[in-house]
Design an enzyme around this catalytic site. Structure first.
Site, PDB file in Angstrom:
ATOM      1  N   CYS A   2       0.882  -1.174   0.000  1.00 30.40           N
ATOM      2  CA  CYS A   2       0.000   0.000   0.000  1.00 30.40           C
ATOM      3  C   CYS A   2       0.916   1.218   0.000  1.00 30.40           C
ATOM      4  O   CYS A   2       1.533   1.537   1.011  1.00 30.40           O
ATOM      5  CB  CYS A   2      -0.905   0.004   1.231  1.00 30.40           C
ATOM      6  SG  CYS A   2      -1.990   1.455   1.306  1.00 30.40           S
ATOM      7  N   GLU A 109      -3.892   1.104  -6.113  1.00 28.43           N
ATOM      8  CA  GLU A 109      -2.973   0.118  -6.662  1.00 28.43           C
ATOM      9  C   GLU A 109      -2.924   0.310  -8.175  1.00 28.43           C
ATOM     10  O   GLU A 109      -3.791   0.971  -8.749  1.00 28.43           O
ATOM     11  CB  GLU A 109      -3.391  -1.314  -6.313  1.00 28.43           C
ATOM     12  CG  GLU A 109      -3.115  -1.723  -4.876  1.00 28.43           C
ATOM     13  CD  GLU A 109      -1.637  -1.708  -4.498  1.00 28.43           C
ATOM     14  OE1 GLU A 109      -0.778  -1.542  -5.405  1.00 28.43           O
ATOM     15  OE2 GLU A 109      -1.341  -1.831  -3.300  1.00 28.43           O
TER      16      GLU A 109
END
Length: 240
Positions: A2, A109
């Site tokens: 992340c 992402e």
């Protein structure tokens, strides 16, 4: 992994999300929304104060308390792997003593080839906040004497849905487990429960640059579909 996320909410939103904060600020702060948080940015974290849950600020990228050099030389440990968090010397102390919850309105992402990365925004299916499990530490800058609180987001293996985008994802907590996590009563099993149902969409590529659009809600809005390119008319007299 992340590497970017969003904290876009009001004080009332995060107060209710935390069930609520038992050590509220007075007066209630006017929280600034962030749509493209990057490593080393200051982020909101929820910690256990001894009296209850409290909202604090922390630098995203854990600085181990034994670090002796300048802050500039610290690798920003933005993520800590769940599988080794209790054995890795960078994180195991914080895992036992200093846990936090990092509220998030979503995270990003990427898919596609390196030269043409496509950013996706992932959020709770119903639009409510997510509870990333985190850890934090205190470090004193030897050059300035300043105390810096820093944090990491704990990541786990992606579930089936998330694996379409990446093989890792933030470890998320359910509201019923908030106190068990913050007070250290629960172990890694709390972070292996099924995450909430999620949704995703492609966003504008401008957010590929760290910090760009951090104050703009359009940063995490669905990117407009590209207009089809009309074929050029043939040159007069050419063979078709």
């Amino acid at each position: 992994m992340c590497g970017r996320f969003s904290q876009a909410y009001t004080w009332e939103d995060v107060y209710a999300f935390s069930q609520p904060l038992t050590v509220p600020a007075a007066p209630a702060p006017n929280l600034q929304a962030h749509y493209n948080l990057s490593p080393t940015n200051e982020v909101d974290v929820i910690v256990w104060s001894g009296q209850g849950r409290a909202l604090k600020k922390a630098r995203w990228g854990l600085v181990p308390p034994w670090h002796k050099g300048p802050l500039k030389g610290v690798v920003p440990h933005i993520n800590a792997r769940l599988e080794t968090i209790d054995t890795n010397k960078l994180f195991n102390r914080a895992f036992v003593k200093n846990r936090c919850i990092i509220p998030a309105s979503g995270f990003y992402e990427w898919t596609g080839p390196k030269e043409d990365r496509i950013p996706h925004f992932i959020s709770h299916a119903n639009g409510t906040l997510m509870a990333f499990a985190g850890i934090w530490e205190r470090w004193r800058n030897p050059e300035t004497g300043e105390e810096i609180v820093s944090c990491s987001i704990i990541t786990r293996e992606a579930n089936t849905w998330m694996s379409q985008l990446h093989d890792r994802m933030p470890a998320m907590l359910h509201p019923a487990d908030f106190d068990h996590w913050l007070q250290g009563h629960g172990g890694k099993d709390l972070l292996m429960q099924p995450p909430p149902e999620m949704r995703e969409w492609i966003v504008h590529k401008r957010m590929n640059r760290a910090g760009v659009g951090d104050d703009d809600p359009a940063t995490c809005a669905p990117a407009p579909a590209e207009e089809p390119v009309a074929p050029e008319p043939p040159v007069q007299g050419s063979l078709i």
